[in-house]
Design an enzyme around this catalytic site. Sequence first.
Site, mmCIF file in Angstrom:
data_model
loop_
_atom_site.group_PDB
_atom_site.id
_atom_site.type_symbol
_atom_site.label_atom_id
_atom_site.label_comp_id
_atom_site.label_asym_id
_atom_site.label_seq_id
_atom_site.Cartn_x
_atom_site.Cartn_y
_atom_site.Cartn_z
ATOM 1 N N ASP A 1 0.857 -1.481 0.035
ATOM 2 C CA ASP A 1 -0.491 0.129 -0.102
ATOM 3 C C ASP A 1 0.860 1.344 -0.112
ATOM 4 O O ASP A 1 2.009 1.682 0.236
ATOM 5 C CB ASP A 1 -0.908 -0.318 1.219
ATOM 6 C CG ASP A 1 -1.216 1.683 1.117
ATOM 7 O OD1 ASP A 1 -2.182 1.834 0.626
ATOM 8 O OD2 ASP A 1 -1.551 1.648 2.797
ATOM 9 N N ASP B 1 -0.029 5.253 1.158
ATOM 10 C CA ASP B 1 -0.261 5.748 2.105
ATOM 11 C C ASP B 1 -0.216 5.290 3.594
ATOM 12 O O ASP B 1 -0.923 4.713 3.762
ATOM 13 C CB ASP B 1 -0.971 7.111 2.459
ATOM 14 C CG ASP B 1 -0.909 7.522 1.755
ATOM 15 O OD1 ASP B 1 -1.303 9.398 1.312
ATOM 16 O OD2 ASP B 1 -1.168 7.702 0.287
#
Length: 421
Positions: A155, A157
């Site tokens: 991922d 953020d």
Amino acid sequence: MTTRYRVEYALKSHRRDQLIEWIKGLLAVPFVLHSQPTALDLTQGGESLTVVAADTHYRYAEIFRDVEQLIHDHAHHTRIGAPGKSKLKLLVPTIGSFFTPLYLEDAFTRQDRARVISRRRFVAPSFNDVRLILNTAQLLGLVRAHNGPDLVTFDGDVTLYDDGANLTPDNPTLPRILRLLRQGRRVGIVTAAGYTEAAKYYERLHGLLDAVRDLPADQQAGLVVMGGESNFLFRFDAASPHRLTYVPRDEWLLPEMTAWHEDDITGLLDLAEASLRACAANLQLPVAVLRKDRAVGVYPVDRAKIAREQLEETVLVVQNTLERTAVGSRLPFCAFNGGNDVFVDIGDKSWGVRACQRYFGGIGASHTLHVGDQFLSAGANDFKARLASTTSWIASPAETVSLLDELDAIEQNVAAGGNGV
């Protein structure tokens, strides 16, 4: 001070992971029975503490060994097509599939050395303790079964960089990702950011993309970026000014994804947009609506901060609304809380991870590790990745650094003839 509301809110099912909570409950018994915080005379020195810690460690390890066996039994029932008949499924109804063994007893031993869990007298084993033990158990399973993962997806953020930030050249995750590429592994950044232009991804990931340019061509080819959860694939291209080139969908789409009709996509996004607008009006959210090619969402205007409860209410309303529609039952989608916004994407990260696996020649779920920070059952877009790969649940970029260093240390230990502990 923790309010009653905050305590009750945290106990809602969408804010909990049932496996972790169940393990926590098992560990609470030996903590209460064996920690004896009021029975120790600290003036007698550390011998009594050491004895109690050793006994508590044994009790905790025994529980993790038993859970490890239950997971092994559940994996067996899954292989023979009867996952619902496993004892673990009866105890934890939401349990999913496991693609590798989880060596929980050994993982607890390793984490207990680092976090001295069994020496604590007043603080019971926590959610984070169990989460990190599960992460370590997953790494041990990958290394012992397959000498580590062939594909690692991340991922963006909160996993590689702070929320809303960019991956800059001084980011401590960079040398770890480069190490994976130098080892011949594949790396995918699977992000909710749904840009259709390489320039936007370069802005967010320029530190990594510029660093990869210095690797040999075969290692450069090991990096891809999957945007919009599962909608836009870019491969690394040193000749491009933005270091990325768009990959046509026919080169990576899964067979099931070719059946996603444009009329259904438009219809689902129309319904999602209407639901988002209704929520914004009902909750008086200071937001604007953003419609994209494969997504729609609301984001704050004038840098307003939206309360977590409002974000999660919006996610749950939209998700529930779409699930009740005909198009929502035909077409996969992901409604998630982005920290200060809410978006609905076509597809989800399980499709994104699977597409990366296909692009790299068919890497299996048991050879793939997805690292992310959002694994709660609702409003968390890493949750569905559990359907496509092994996973590690981290809480910050610093934990990602620690996880990748732990993976490297376990691999070196096993290569030297150890067991990774």
